[in-house]
Design an enzyme around this catalytic site. Structure first.
Site, PDB file in Angstrom:
ATOM      1  CB  SER A 254      -0.856   0.477   0.730  1.00  0.00           C
ATOM      2  OG  SER A 254      -2.020   1.056   1.416  1.00  0.00           O
TER       3      SER A 254
ATOM      4  CG  ASP B 213      -7.940   2.145   0.317  1.00  0.00           C
ATOM      5  OD1 ASP B 213      -8.719   2.435   0.245  1.00  0.00           O
ATOM      6  OD2 ASP B 213      -7.256   1.443   1.109  1.00  0.00           O
TER       7      ASP B 213
ATOM      8  CE  LYS C  57      -7.840  -4.007   6.199  1.00  0.00           C
ATOM      9  NZ  LYS C  57      -8.095  -1.406   5.752  1.00  0.00           N
TER      10      LYS C  57
ATOM     11  CE  LYS D  94      -4.510  -0.432   0.194  1.00  0.00           C
ATOM     12  NZ  LYS D  94      -5.343  -1.400   0.703  1.00  0.00           N
ATOM     13  CG  LEU D  95      -1.080   4.271  -6.624  1.00  0.00           C
ATOM     14  CD1 LEU D  95      -1.218   4.882  -8.448  1.00  0.00           C
ATOM     15  CD2 LEU D  95       0.222   3.867  -6.261  1.00  0.00           C
ATOM     16  CE  LYS D  96      -4.043   3.402   2.091  1.00  0.00           C
ATOM     17  NZ  LYS D  96      -5.238   2.610   2.686  1.00  0.00           N
TER      18      LYS D  96
ATOM     19  CG  ASP E  52     -10.392  -1.284   4.342  1.00  0.00           C
ATOM     20  OD1 ASP E  52     -10.905  -2.759   5.235  1.00  0.00           O
ATOM     21  OD2 ASP E  52      -9.384  -0.848   4.325  1.00  0.00           O
TER      22      ASP E  52
ATOM     23  N   GLY F 142      -4.508  -4.634   5.240  1.00  0.00           N
ATOM     24  CA  GLY F 142      -3.285  -4.690   6.440  1.00  0.00           C
ATOM     25  C   GLY F 142      -3.195  -4.169   7.904  1.00  0.00           C
TER      26      GLY F 142
ATOM     27  CD  GLU G 260      -9.314  -1.135   0.206  1.00  0.00           C
ATOM     28  OE1 GLU G 260      -7.810  -1.172  -0.824  1.00  0.00           O
ATOM     29  OE2 GLU G 260      -8.952  -1.370   1.735  1.00  0.00           O
TER      30      GLU G 260
ATOM     31  CG  ASN H 246      -8.151   4.157   3.697  1.00  0.00           C
ATOM     32  OD1 ASN H 246      -7.403   5.223   2.986  1.00  0.00           O
ATOM     33  ND2 ASN H 246      -8.280   3.551   3.967  1.00  0.00           N
TER      34      ASN H 246
HETATM   35  C1  NPQ Z   1      -6.693   0.159   4.715  1.00  0.00           C
HETATM   36  N1  NPQ Z   1      -4.494  -0.430   5.709  1.00  0.00           N
HETATM   37  O1  NPQ Z   1      -6.799  -0.805   4.083  1.00  0.00           O
HETATM   38  C2  NPQ Z   1      -5.274   0.626   5.939  1.00  0.00           C
HETATM   39  C3  NPQ Z   1      -5.670   1.692   6.463  1.00  0.00           C
HETATM   40  C4  NPQ Z   1      -4.991   2.175   7.203  1.00  0.00           C
HETATM   41  C5  NPQ Z   1      -1.956  -0.775   4.528  1.00  0.00           C
HETATM   42  O2  NPQ Z   1      -3.347   0.659   3.698  1.00  0.00           O
HETATM   43  C6  NPQ Z   1      -1.780   2.993  11.369  1.00  0.00           C
HETATM   44  C7  NPQ Z   1      -2.750   2.758  11.466  1.00  0.00           C
HETATM   45  C8  NPQ Z   1      -1.564   3.924   9.767  1.00  0.00           C
HETATM   46  C9  NPQ Z   1      -3.771   1.369  11.025  1.00  0.00           C
HETATM   47  C10 NPQ Z   1      -3.236   4.203   8.207  1.00  0.00           C
HETATM   48  C11 NPQ Z   1      -3.026   0.134   4.135  1.00  0.00           C
HETATM   49  C12 NPQ Z   1      -2.598   3.318   8.862  1.00  0.00           C
HETATM   50  C13 NPQ Z   1      -3.259   2.226   9.910  1.00  0.00           C
HETATM   51  C14 NPQ Z   1      -3.957   3.075   7.011  1.00  0.00           C
HETATM   52  C15 NPQ Z   1      -4.674   1.825   8.233  1.00  0.00           C
HETATM   53  O3  NPQ Z   1      -7.163   1.527   4.378  1.00  0.00           O
HETATM   54 MG    MG Z   2      -8.276   0.280   2.833  1.00  0.00          MG
END
Ligand code: NPQ
Ligand code: MG
Length: 354
Positions: free
Chosen positions: A121, A175, A249, A147-149, A225, A277, A200, A177
Site C-alpha cells: 500500500s 484505496d 481484515k 495499491k495507491l492511496k 473495506d 493490513g 477500495e 478510505n
Molecule cells: C486500509 N491500510 O486498507 C488501511 C488503512 C490504514 C495498509 O492501506 C495506522 C494504523 C495507520 C492503521 C493507515 C493500508 C494506518 C492504519 C492506514 C490503517 O485502508
Molecule cells: Mg482500505
C-alpha cells in the site's frame, strides 16, 4: 514504534504506530494478539486507548476462566462493537490454545498454500515524481501488486503516471478510505481507463446502498473495506451488489474466526477476497499471512514485509522472497516477540488475573 516513512491516507498522516498487544497466559501456554486500532479514531470509531479500556473493563470480565477461542465471540456478544479489541483478545486466546496443541494457525484456519503473494500500500505523496520513486522501489523489492492511496485531487494523475511509467502488466489498485461521495461517480469512472484491479472503499463506510449505485456507474470493480464489519455485513453487501471484492481484515471483523466466515461466504458467492493490513508488527502479520493462505484469497494482499513499515520489528522480520511471504509453520502464530526489542518499545504494561 516509529514508521520508516510517514504514511498518508485520505484520513491523515501517520508517523508512528501505537501498538496494543494482548498476551494471554494459561497453565499450558501463552498467546499473543495484536490490536489493530489506531491512536485516533480516523479509520473507524475504535482507537487504541479505548480498546485497552474496553478490554480491561468489559471484555476480560466477560470471559470464563477456561474459555476456548471458539467461544470467545459468543461470550463477548453482549458488549456492542469494539471488534478490534475483541479480535486482539480472541487471537491471544487462540494462539495460546494452538501453541498448547502444537498446531499452526495456518493449519487451523485451513491454509491451502505455504506462501502468499504480497502487495504493498503506497501512501499519498507530495508529488508524482516522489510517488514514482516509491513505486519503483517496491517493484524492485518484488511486490506483485501496487495499491495507491487516493483522495480528491490525488487520483487520476498519480494512477495515469504509474501506468505510463511501469506499464499495463503491473497489478494496480486504489484505496480511497471513504473520501468520495456518489456525486463523484463520473469522476471515479475516469479511473476505468487504467485497467485497475479494483477501487477500495470509495464511499462512506455506512453506505452499502450508494456503493451499489456506484457499481452501476463505474466499470472498475468495487471492493469494500471499512463497510464490512461482520459476515452479516458481507452478506448484505453481496445481496445488494455493493461490491464484487472484499478486503478481509480480521481486526475490523472481530477476529480470525469471523474473517474465515467472511472468506467462506465470499467463496460460495463468487466474491474475491484479499487480506488487508493495518501496519501490524510481526505478530499480527504472522496471523494475516496464515489467513491469506486460505483458498479464497485469490488476490494479493497488503501483507507486506516488515521493513515496509518498521526498521526493527518486534519479531524476526518478515522478508519477501520472490514477491511472497512464507506462512509460519510453528504452533500458533509461529513467531514470538524478541524480548529485548519488545522491552525497548514498551511504554506500559498491565497484568489482569481472571
Ligand atoms: C486500509 N491500510 O486498507 C488501511 C488503512 C490504514 C495498509 O492501506 C495506522 C494504523 C495507520 C492503521 C493507515 C493500508 C494506518 C492504519 C492506514 C490503517 O485502508
Ligand atoms: Mg482500505
Amino acid at each position: 514504534m516509529p514508521l520508516v516513512a510517514p504514511f498518508r491516507t485520505s484520513f491523515g498522516t501517520e508517523t508512528a504506530r501505537d501498538v496494543l498487544l494482548v498476551r494471554v497466559v494459561t497453565p499450558d501456554a501463552e498467546g499473543w494478539g495484536e490490536c489493530v486500532a489506531m491512536s485516533e479514531p480516523l479509520y473507524s470509531a475504535e482507537y487504541v486507548d479505548g480498546a485497552a479500556e474496553v478490554i480491561r473493563r468489559f471484555l476480560l470480565p466477560a470471559l470464563p476462566r477456561d474459555v476456548h477461542a471458539q467461544d470467545v465471540a459468543r461470550a463477548l456478544e453482549p458488549i456492542k462493537g469494539h471488534r478490534m479489541a475483541k479480535a486482539a483478545l480472541e487471537t491471544a486466546v487462540l494462539d495460546a490454545q494452538l501453541r498448547a496443541a502444537g498446531e499452526s494457525l495456518g493449519r487451523f484456519l485451513g491454509a491451502a498454500r505455504t506462501r502468499v503473494p504480497c502487495g504493498v500500500s503506497v501512501g499519498i505523496m507530495d508529488s508524482v515524481p516522489r510517488l514514482l520513486d516509491a513505486v519503483a522501489g517496491y517493484l524492485d523489492e518484488g511486490y506483485v501488486r501496487i495499491k495507491l492511496k487516493i483522495e480528491p485531487g490525488w487520483d487520476i494523475e498519480p494512477v495515469r503516471a504509474v501506468r505510463e511509467r511501469f506499464g499495463d502488466d503491473v497489478l494496480l489498485q486504489v484505496d480511497a478510505n471513504a473520501a468520495y461521495s456518489l456525486t463523484d461517480a463520473r469522476h471515479l469512472a475516469r479511473l476505468d481507463d487504467f485497467d485497475l484491479l479494483l477501487i477500495e472503499q470509495p464511499l462512506a463506510n455506512d453506505d452499502l446502498v450508494q456503493h451499489a449505485k456506484l457499481a452501476t456507474r463505474v466499470r472498475t470493480p468495487i471492493c469494500l473495506d471499512e463497510s464490512i464489519e461482520s459476515a452479516e455485513h458481507a452478506a448484505a453487501a453481496i445481496a445488494l451488489g455493493s461490491c464484487s471484492i472484499i478486503n478481509v481484515k480480521p481486526g475490523r471483523l472481530g477476529g480470525y474466526l469471523e474473517a474465515r466466515r467472511v472468506h467462506d461466504l465470499c467463496r460460495a458467492n463468487g466474491i474475491a477476497v484479499w487480506c488487508g493490513g493495518m501496519l501490524e508488527t510481526g505478530l499480527g502479520r504472522a496471523a494475516n499471512v496464515a489467513l491469506a493462505a486460505l483458498p479464497g484469497f485469490t488476490l494479493p494482499g497488503d501483507t507486506s514485509g516488515s521493513r515496509r513499515y518498521f526498521a526493527t520489528d518486534v519479531t524476526e522480520p518478515f522478508e519477501l522472497v520472490d514477491g511472497h511471504l512464507e506462512v509460519p509453520k510453528g504452533p500458533g502464530l509461529g513467531v514470538e516477540p524478541i524480548p529485548s526489542v519488545l522491552d525497548e518499545v514498551t511504554t506500559a504494561t498491565e497484568w489482569i488475573t481472571l
